[in-house]
Design a protein around this motif. Structure first.
Motif, PDB file in Angstrom:
ATOM      1  N   VAL A  66      31.344  22.343  44.618  1.00  0.00           N
ATOM      2  CA  VAL A  66      32.360  21.368  44.870  1.00  0.00           C
ATOM      3  C   VAL A  66      33.988  21.631  44.873  1.00  0.00           C
ATOM      4  O   VAL A  66      34.535  21.119  45.613  1.00  0.00           O
ATOM      5  CB  VAL A  66      32.010  20.168  43.629  1.00  0.00           C
ATOM      6  CG1 VAL A  66      33.062  18.934  43.610  1.00  0.00           C
ATOM      7  CG2 VAL A  66      30.624  19.462  43.707  1.00  0.00           C
ATOM      8  N   ALA A  67      34.192  22.568  43.789  1.00  0.00           N
ATOM      9  CA  ALA A  67      35.251  22.994  43.680  1.00  0.00           C
ATOM     10  C   ALA A  67      36.365  22.999  44.970  1.00  0.00           C
ATOM     11  O   ALA A  67      37.598  22.918  45.108  1.00  0.00           O
ATOM     12  CB  ALA A  67      35.641  24.005  42.538  1.00  0.00           C
ATOM     13  N   GLU A  68      35.562  23.960  45.803  1.00  0.00           N
ATOM     14  CA  GLU A  68      36.219  24.345  46.956  1.00  0.00           C
ATOM     15  C   GLU A  68      36.656  23.114  47.848  1.00  0.00           C
ATOM     16  O   GLU A  68      37.583  23.041  48.802  1.00  0.00           O
ATOM     17  CB  GLU A  68      35.338  25.257  47.702  1.00  0.00           C
ATOM     18  CG  GLU A  68      34.147  24.723  48.290  1.00  0.00           C
ATOM     19  CD  GLU A  68      32.985  24.825  47.323  1.00  0.00           C
ATOM     20  OE1 GLU A  68      31.680  24.854  47.707  1.00  0.00           O
ATOM     21  OE2 GLU A  68      33.095  24.959  45.974  1.00  0.00           O
ATOM     22  N   HIS A  69      36.288  21.921  47.658  1.00  0.00           N
ATOM     23  CA  HIS A  69      36.513  21.080  48.533  1.00  0.00           C
ATOM     24  C   HIS A  69      37.655  19.921  47.851  1.00  0.00           C
ATOM     25  O   HIS A  69      37.861  18.957  48.439  1.00  0.00           O
ATOM     26  CB  HIS A  69      35.113  19.787  48.825  1.00  0.00           C
ATOM     27  CG  HIS A  69      34.121  20.670  49.402  1.00  0.00           C
ATOM     28  ND1 HIS A  69      34.294  21.106  50.582  1.00  0.00           N
ATOM     29  CD2 HIS A  69      33.087  21.086  48.921  1.00  0.00           C
ATOM     30  CE1 HIS A  69      33.160  21.909  51.012  1.00  0.00           C
ATOM     31  NE2 HIS A  69      32.170  21.726  49.978  1.00  0.00           N
ATOM     32  N   VAL A  70      37.903  20.236  46.670  1.00  0.00           N
ATOM     33  CA  VAL A  70      38.869  19.316  45.912  1.00  0.00           C
ATOM     34  C   VAL A  70      40.331  19.442  46.342  1.00  0.00           C
ATOM     35  O   VAL A  70      40.758  20.727  46.415  1.00  0.00           O
ATOM     36  CB  VAL A  70      38.855  19.542  44.359  1.00  0.00           C
ATOM     37  CG1 VAL A  70      39.917  18.974  43.389  1.00  0.00           C
ATOM     38  CG2 VAL A  70      37.407  19.369  43.762  1.00  0.00           C
ATOM     39  N   THR A  71      41.046  18.516  46.685  1.00  0.00           N
ATOM     40  CA  THR A  71      42.398  18.419  47.348  1.00  0.00           C
ATOM     41  C   THR A  71      43.368  18.270  46.150  1.00  0.00           C
ATOM     42  O   THR A  71      44.541  18.736  46.296  1.00  0.00           O
ATOM     43  CB  THR A  71      42.453  17.456  48.288  1.00  0.00           C
ATOM     44  OG1 THR A  71      42.066  16.053  47.772  1.00  0.00           O
ATOM     45  CG2 THR A  71      41.695  17.595  49.692  1.00  0.00           C
ATOM     46  N   ASP A  72      42.995  17.378  44.946  1.00  0.00           N
ATOM     47  CA  ASP A  72      43.806  17.236  43.719  1.00  0.00           C
ATOM     48  C   ASP A  72      43.375  17.712  42.501  1.00  0.00           C
ATOM     49  O   ASP A  72      42.696  17.099  41.766  1.00  0.00           O
ATOM     50  CB  ASP A  72      44.205  15.958  43.903  1.00  0.00           C
ATOM     51  CG  ASP A  72      45.331  15.563  42.778  1.00  0.00           C
ATOM     52  OD1 ASP A  72      45.850  16.433  41.995  1.00  0.00           O
ATOM     53  OD2 ASP A  72      46.089  14.324  42.962  1.00  0.00           O
ATOM     54  N   PRO A  73      43.345  19.167  42.313  1.00  0.00           N
ATOM     55  CA  PRO A  73      42.690  19.770  41.339  1.00  0.00           C
ATOM     56  C   PRO A  73      43.242  19.145  39.603  1.00  0.00           C
ATOM     57  O   PRO A  73      42.178  18.715  39.059  1.00  0.00           O
ATOM     58  CB  PRO A  73      43.078  21.314  41.254  1.00  0.00           C
ATOM     59  CG  PRO A  73      43.173  21.447  42.580  1.00  0.00           C
ATOM     60  CD  PRO A  73      43.913  20.387  43.273  1.00  0.00           C
ATOM     61  N   ALA A  74      44.269  18.908  39.594  1.00  0.00           N
ATOM     62  CA  ALA A  74      44.754  18.259  38.347  1.00  0.00           C
ATOM     63  C   ALA A  74      44.293  16.701  38.145  1.00  0.00           C
ATOM     64  O   ALA A  74      43.760  16.615  36.956  1.00  0.00           O
ATOM     65  CB  ALA A  74      46.390  18.220  38.403  1.00  0.00           C
ATOM     66  N   ARG A  75      43.988  16.057  38.951  1.00  0.00           N
ATOM     67  CA  ARG A  75      43.571  14.758  38.777  1.00  0.00           C
ATOM     68  C   ARG A  75      41.984  15.059  38.375  1.00  0.00           C
ATOM     69  O   ARG A  75      41.391  14.182  37.655  1.00  0.00           O
ATOM     70  CB  ARG A  75      43.698  13.943  40.031  1.00  0.00           C
ATOM     71  CG  ARG A  75      45.003  13.297  40.018  1.00  0.00           C
ATOM     72  CD  ARG A  75      44.890  12.210  41.053  1.00  0.00           C
ATOM     73  NE  ARG A  75      44.287  10.869  40.541  1.00  0.00           N
ATOM     74  CZ  ARG A  75      43.684  10.136  41.298  1.00  0.00           C
ATOM     75  NH1 ARG A  75      43.617  10.073  42.471  1.00  0.00           N
ATOM     76  NH2 ARG A  75      42.955   8.850  40.635  1.00  0.00           N
ATOM     77  N   VAL A  76      41.242  15.824  39.237  1.00  0.00           N
ATOM     78  CA  VAL A  76      39.941  16.005  38.824  1.00  0.00           C
ATOM     79  C   VAL A  76      39.570  16.826  37.546  1.00  0.00           C
ATOM     80  O   VAL A  76      38.729  16.251  36.906  1.00  0.00           O
ATOM     81  CB  VAL A  76      39.399  17.087  40.114  1.00  0.00           C
ATOM     82  CG1 VAL A  76      37.994  17.554  39.466  1.00  0.00           C
ATOM     83  CG2 VAL A  76      38.972  16.145  41.475  1.00  0.00           C
ATOM     84  N   VAL A  77      40.239  17.687  37.001  1.00  0.00           N
ATOM     85  CA  VAL A  77      40.100  18.269  35.950  1.00  0.00           C
ATOM     86  C   VAL A  77      40.559  17.079  34.623  1.00  0.00           C
ATOM     87  O   VAL A  77      40.077  17.074  33.703  1.00  0.00           O
ATOM     88  CB  VAL A  77      41.135  19.618  35.740  1.00  0.00           C
ATOM     89  CG1 VAL A  77      41.098  19.976  34.350  1.00  0.00           C
ATOM     90  CG2 VAL A  77      40.494  20.809  36.604  1.00  0.00           C
ATOM     91  N   GLY A  78      41.751  16.352  35.084  1.00  0.00           N
ATOM     92  CA  GLY A  78      41.954  15.209  34.048  1.00  0.00           C
ATOM     93  C   GLY A  78      40.865  14.328  33.954  1.00  0.00           C
ATOM     94  O   GLY A  78      40.676  13.889  32.735  1.00  0.00           O
TER      95      GLY A  78
END
Length: 265
Positions: free
Chosen positions: A131-143
């Protein structure tokens, strides 16, 4: 009943991988030629390693959140998917695609981006498989993951390495060509091919992002990926022999995946 305490570590041991192999492929002497060849070279697919890690992390009665899993947490291992789904107390699948409703294992299904998902209670475990390779806003996802996982809980991330040869080529090739290449090497359906961003695909980036979200890296592995030529037995054998030779001189196989475990502090 209070769920048992989570294990100290979840990355699989050789014994864990052998158990996974037996469940997924059967007897090494009687299984198909590809699994038999891999087993003979003491090699396990990255997906095998990830599945064994998740099996260790899903303790009886735990609450499990699978992010972006679509129709299954383990598309090639329905036996383990069913076993772990039954083991968990609460099993929720969250995915922006409508295929989340085709997942027979999750007991709760939410079509949403993980950033927008709200849970009535935090989870012991969150998993992100490719999934991680598709994430465009990592900070929001990790938050969001930091908000959704309880203190002491884990997030397991399984993704491609930014600097692996296939990923490097993928970044340079137009997206329209991704599926034809993927189909040639591994098969699969076009509907399961999604745009990539590669914004959280190094160990350093993952560690930094999760630290900002209140989760520390507790375990990490680069997992060798010798599957590019698995449809061509002789060439795949050369892949496996090259990996063995590199390991003897303490060098990592160039094509690999990242498997990180992040624990909320």
């Amino acid at each position: 009943m209070t769920p048992p305490a989570p294990p100290t570590t979840v990355l699989p041991t050789p014994a864990d991988l052998e158990r996974l192999f037996a469940l997924k492929y059967g007897d090494p002497a009687a299984t198909g030629p590809n699994p038999r060849r891999r087993h003979r070279h003491n090699y396990f697919l990255p997906s095998d390693v990830y599945e064994a890690a998740v099996a260790n992390a899903v303790t009886p009665g735990c609450d499990w959140l699978d992010v972006g899993g679509g129709t299954s947490p383990f598309p090639d291992n329905p036996k383990l998917a069913a076993e772990l789904a039954a083991r968990a107390h609460r099993f929720v699948g969250v995915d922006p695609s409508a295929n989340v409703f085709d997942n027979p294992y999750t007991r709760e299904k939410q079509q949403a981006f993980i950033e927008d998902y709200v849970s009535p209670a935090p989870f012991d475990l969150a998993t992100l498989r490719m999934v991680a390779e598709h994430v465009t806003d990592p900070a929001r996802v990790v938050g969001a993951l930091g908000r959704l996982v309880k203190t002491g809980g884990r997030v397991i991330v399984f993704t491609v390495d930014l600097w692996s040869p296939i990923t490097v080529v993928s970044r340079a090739v137009p997206f329209d060509l991704h599926y034809p290449v993927k189909k040639f090497l591994w098969g699969g359906e076009e509907k399961d091919t999604f745009p990539t961003a590669y914004r959280m695909n190094t160990r350093a980036d993952l560690k930094k992002l999760f630290a900002r979200g209140g989760l520390r890296e507790s375990e990490f592995a680069w997992v060798d990926d010798c599957s590019a030529l698995s449809r061509f037995p002789r060439l795949n054998t050369l892949e496996l022999l090259a990996r063995t030779a590199l390991r003897k001189v303490a060098l990592r196989y160039p094509e690999c995946n990242l498997l990180g475990v992040y624990q909320k502090t």
